[in-house]
Write an enzyme that holds these catalytic residues in place. Sequence first.
Site, PDB file in Angstrom:
ATOM      1  N   LYS A   1     -24.026  -5.391  14.941  1.00  0.00           N
ATOM      2  CA  LYS A   1     -22.653  -5.457  14.423  1.00  0.00           C
ATOM      3  C   LYS A   1     -22.366  -4.407  13.357  1.00  0.00           C
ATOM      4  O   LYS A   1     -21.290  -3.785  13.358  1.00  0.00           O
ATOM      5  CB  LYS A   1     -22.357  -6.861  13.880  1.00  0.00           C
ATOM      6  CG  LYS A   1     -22.267  -7.929  14.958  1.00  0.00           C
ATOM      7  CD  LYS A   1     -21.867  -9.267  14.356  1.00  0.00           C
ATOM      8  CE  LYS A   1     -21.761 -10.344  15.428  1.00  0.00           C
ATOM      9  NZ  LYS A   1     -21.280 -11.621  14.871  1.00  0.00           N
TER      10      LYS A   1
ATOM     11  N   ASP B   1     -14.792 -13.024  14.149  1.00  0.00           N
ATOM     12  CA  ASP B   1     -15.602 -14.177  13.729  1.00  0.00           C
ATOM     13  C   ASP B   1     -14.831 -15.104  12.799  1.00  0.00           C
ATOM     14  O   ASP B   1     -14.860 -16.329  12.953  1.00  0.00           O
ATOM     15  CB  ASP B   1     -16.888 -13.706  13.051  1.00  0.00           C
ATOM     16  CG  ASP B   1     -17.911 -13.166  14.039  1.00  0.00           C
ATOM     17  OD1 ASP B   1     -17.889 -13.593  15.210  1.00  0.00           O
ATOM     18  OD2 ASP B   1     -18.730 -12.320  13.644  1.00  0.00           O
TER      19      ASP B   1
END
Length: 281
Positions: free
Chosen positions: A67, A103
């Site tokens: 990420k 997220d």
Amino acid sequence: MIRKVCVIGWPITHSRSPLIHNFWIRKYGVENAVYERLAVPPEDFVATLRDLSTWGFIGANITVPHKETAFAALQFHDDVAARLKAVNTVVTTPRGLEGRNTDGYGFIANLRERAPSWRSSRGPAVLIGAGGAARAIAAALESEGVPELRIVNRTHARAEALAADLRLRHARIVDWQEAHTALSGANLLVNTTTLGMKGAGEVELPLEALPSTALVTDIVYTPLETSLLRRARARGLATVDGLGMLLHQAVPGFEAWFGIRPQVTAELRALVLADMGIVEN
């Protein structure tokens, strides 16, 4: 021409993203579309990301451990990814590949679905952990108007760094040894660590100080009910498991790739639970 999307990670066999997105592809009748897994070691990740469109991919999800690398490798980002310095969704745009982060969206959407009466403004939120998931959730909770964010982490300096890096306006760092004091008057308790997963230890935090109106949630979803959630439920507190965060964070990406905003339904939840070997009552 087949529109291909993938999830990239190392390892990747555990990912349930293909199950989720291919379910939506079938449900909404998206033609010539497929969602795949792509196992890519760290040393090959940047080259893979650069060549995505060459291989016929219109986008991707990014998972552990890529990420932060994805953020650094991409030239364009949405505001959330730019703040978090982490990317979990890649979208092809007219200006090129854009990194996004969904997220925090997934976390908040899960709370709204599973605990619709919860309101962020009613009191402080307690965040256990200061890792990547904590960053996304902390930023999302601040955006939702939480009046105070109490961050509890084993390493005090890391919690301070999180608050400083995100420029959290209402953060308070609480030493791990004093974690129980953070619960007084709290409206929300969130475990963002891997504690609660099988073999990872437990969140050993006495819950007696939590008000009876507090909501307790855990981003761990294997097991579906962690020991923290079980103890909270035994105290009569409202709880939200972590599976919904996984399901809801997938929504914005699917919409960006295929032009359809999918719904997180009981049917989808049951499908993923069945894949986990769980039948929910």
